[in-house]
Design a protein around this motif. Structure first.
Motif, PDB file in Angstrom:
ATOM      1  N   MET A   1       1.047  -1.080  -0.239  1.00 29.41           N
ATOM      2  CA  MET A   1       0.234   0.205  -0.085  1.00 29.41           C
ATOM      3  C   MET A   1       0.785   1.301   0.203  1.00 29.41           C
ATOM      4  O   MET A   1       0.595   2.512  -0.851  1.00 29.41           O
ATOM      5  N   HIS A   2       1.928   1.261   0.321  1.00 30.64           N
ATOM      6  CA  HIS A   2       3.000   2.519   0.693  1.00 30.64           C
ATOM      7  C   HIS A   2       3.623   2.275  -0.308  1.00 30.64           C
ATOM      8  O   HIS A   2       3.262   4.083  -1.113  1.00 30.64           O
ATOM      9  N   GLN A   3       4.019   1.498  -1.363  1.00 29.25           N
ATOM     10  CA  GLN A   3       4.444   1.229  -3.014  1.00 29.25           C
ATOM     11  C   GLN A   3       3.075   1.947  -3.532  1.00 29.25           C
ATOM     12  O   GLN A   3       3.804   2.781  -4.898  1.00 29.25           O
ATOM     13  N   LEU A   4       2.594   1.608  -3.595  1.00 32.08           N
ATOM     14  CA  LEU A   4       0.654   2.391  -4.938  1.00 32.08           C
ATOM     15  C   LEU A   4       0.829   3.538  -4.594  1.00 32.08           C
ATOM     16  O   LEU A   4       0.453   4.148  -5.003  1.00 32.08           O
ATOM     17  N   ARG A   5       0.364   3.857  -3.155  1.00 26.94           N
ATOM     18  CA  ARG A   5       0.519   5.292  -2.785  1.00 26.94           C
ATOM     19  C   ARG A   5       1.627   6.577  -3.038  1.00 26.94           C
ATOM     20  O   ARG A   5       1.302   7.526  -3.809  1.00 26.94           O
ATOM     21  N   ARG A   6       2.511   5.796  -3.077  1.00 21.15           N
ATOM     22  CA  ARG A   6       3.544   6.306  -3.499  1.00 21.15           C
ATOM     23  C   ARG A   6       3.980   6.810  -5.111  1.00 21.15           C
ATOM     24  O   ARG A   6       3.733   8.161  -5.611  1.00 21.15           O
ATOM     25  N   LYS A   7       3.365   5.598  -5.609  1.00 14.60           N
ATOM     26  CA  LYS A   7       3.475   5.865  -7.080  1.00 14.60           C
ATOM     27  C   LYS A   7       2.276   6.304  -8.176  1.00 14.60           C
ATOM     28  O   LYS A   7       1.996   7.209  -8.628  1.00 14.60           O
ATOM     29  N   ILE A   8       0.776   6.385  -6.490  1.00 14.55           N
ATOM     30  CA  ILE A   8      -0.390   6.739  -7.745  1.00 14.55           C
ATOM     31  C   ILE A   8      -0.721   8.971  -7.168  1.00 14.55           C
ATOM     32  O   ILE A   8      -0.938   9.510  -7.761  1.00 14.55           O
ATOM     33  N   ASP A   9      -0.115   8.546  -5.323  1.00 16.02           N
ATOM     34  CA  ASP A   9      -1.158  10.182  -4.852  1.00 16.02           C
ATOM     35  C   ASP A   9       0.759  10.891  -4.908  1.00 16.02           C
ATOM     36  O   ASP A   9       0.449  12.362  -4.824  1.00 16.02           O
ATOM     37  N   LYS A  10       2.122  10.421  -4.656  1.00 19.25           N
ATOM     38  CA  LYS A  10       2.960  11.607  -4.525  1.00 19.25           C
ATOM     39  C   LYS A  10       2.985  12.400  -5.834  1.00 19.25           C
ATOM     40  O   LYS A  10       2.888  12.013  -6.436  1.00 19.25           O
ATOM     41  N   GLY A  11       3.711  13.895  -5.114  1.00 21.58           N
ATOM     42  CA  GLY A  11       3.158  14.343  -6.172  1.00 21.58           C
ATOM     43  C   GLY A  11       1.874  15.434  -6.565  1.00 21.58           C
ATOM     44  O   GLY A  11       2.540  16.402  -7.564  1.00 21.58           O
ATOM     45  N   PHE A  12       0.832  14.773  -6.248  1.00 18.89           N
ATOM     46  CA  PHE A  12      -0.835  15.300  -6.783  1.00 18.89           C
ATOM     47  C   PHE A  12      -1.263  15.820  -5.805  1.00 18.89           C
ATOM     48  O   PHE A  12      -0.926  15.177  -4.843  1.00 18.89           O
ATOM     49  N   ASP A  13      -2.267  16.847  -6.003  1.00 14.98           N
ATOM     50  CA  ASP A  13      -2.550  17.214  -4.856  1.00 14.98           C
ATOM     51  C   ASP A  13      -3.877  16.342  -4.504  1.00 14.98           C
ATOM     52  O   ASP A  13      -4.264  15.397  -5.538  1.00 14.98           O
ATOM     53  N   ASN A  14      -4.808  16.586  -3.517  1.00 13.82           N
ATOM     54  CA  ASN A  14      -6.199  15.622  -2.983  1.00 13.82           C
ATOM     55  C   ASN A  14      -5.511  14.473  -3.859  1.00 13.82           C
ATOM     56  O   ASN A  14      -5.570  13.797  -4.630  1.00 13.82           O
ATOM     57  N   PRO A  15      -4.543  13.027  -2.799  1.00 10.65           N
ATOM     58  CA  PRO A  15      -4.379  11.833  -2.749  1.00 10.65           C
ATOM     59  C   PRO A  15      -5.967  11.378  -3.050  1.00 10.65           C
ATOM     60  O   PRO A  15      -6.680  11.868  -2.001  1.00 10.65           O
ATOM     61  N   LEU A  16      -5.525  10.286  -3.183  1.00  9.16           N
ATOM     62  CA  LEU A  16      -6.646   9.089  -3.545  1.00  9.16           C
ATOM     63  C   LEU A  16      -6.694   8.133  -2.586  1.00  9.16           C
ATOM     64  O   LEU A  16      -7.885   7.501  -2.310  1.00  9.16           O
ATOM     65  N   ILE A  17      -6.196   7.336  -2.690  1.00 10.43           N
ATOM     66  CA  ILE A  17      -5.504   6.449  -1.198  1.00 10.43           C
ATOM     67  C   ILE A  17      -5.864   7.003   0.017  1.00 10.43           C
ATOM     68  O   ILE A  17      -4.900   8.088   0.191  1.00 10.43           O
TER      69      ILE A  17
END
Length: 227
Positions: free
Chosen positions: A194-210
């Motif tokens: 989950m940490h790896q997925l959040r890093r790829k999906i959300d890092k650097g973007f506003d409004n995290p999805l996970i």
């Protein structure tokens, strides 16, 4: 794509399960027809790989009950039987394909891909969640204009979250559905992935999805639409 493997030969069931997971599919297994029927009555599967000679309830009996309950999940028969009335009856009951044991692994994967294309022909293969775009067939992920490269297991985890969008899923549910593992309080495999997925999906973007729901589990949030 979530697949249920119904096979009472333990070694073969394990081989199929491991191979499908490696190919990026969500997989559950059962070695008993009655148990498998209960599973398809309470969970949603995209495909069932079904042996005919099973304890508890034969594959034919399971198919009859599925149709009686209006469960229309596609079924591919895996059986050592060939040219028998049972195969004909299974196909008449709505099974979409038949593969004779022993079979070549690549042939099974090819038959599954053919079925995927048929399923997705009537559905959009592409899903948008806010500014996250996911192509389920091509296994491609984009956030805004940035391509995101996921491993097979990371994609399976994302797909499971998408299936449960805006619902909290627990660590136990993730282990059972993505890894097909019983709960192990000492394992941190879910947290790591989950940490790896959040890093790829959300890092650097506003409004995290996970999101993490403390003491409960995880949730993918957003507005889901087809592309």
């Amino acid at each position: 794509m979530k697949i249920l493997v119904v096979e009472d030969e333990q070694k073969l069931a394990g081989f199929i399960h491991q191979g499908l997971q490696k190919a990026g599919y969500l997989v559950e297994t059962s070695n008993n027809g009655s148990e498998a029927l209960s599973m398809v009555a309470s969970e949603t599967f995209d495909l069932i790989l079904l042996d005919l000679m099973l304890p508890g309830m034969t594959g034919i009996e399971m198919l009859k009950n599925m149709r009686a309950f209006n469960i229309s999940c596609p079924v591919i028969i895996l059986s050592a039987l060939s040219g028998t009335p049972q195969i004909v009856e299974a196909l008449d009951l709505g099974a979409v394909d038949y593969i004779k044991k022993p079979f070549e692994w690549e042939e099974l994967l090819a038959r599954i891909r053919i079925l995927q294309r048929k399923i997705f022909a009537s559905e959009s293969t592409k899903i948008r969640i806010n500014n996250l775009s996911v192509d389920l067939m091509a296994r491609q992920v984009m956030r805004s204009d940035t391509q995101i490269i996921l491993t097979a297991k990371e994609f399976a985890l994302l797909e499971y979250l998408i299936r449960n969008i805006n619902r909290v899923v627990s660590k136990v549910q993730i282990l059972e559905n993505v890894w097909n593992m019983d709960f192990d309080p000492e394992s941190n495999i879910v947290e790591v992935y989950m940490h790896q997925l959040r890093r790829k999906i959300d890092k650097g973007f506003d409004n995290p999805l996970i999101q993490t729901v403390v003491g409960v589990g995880y949730k993918l949030t957003g507005s889901k639409s087809s592309l």
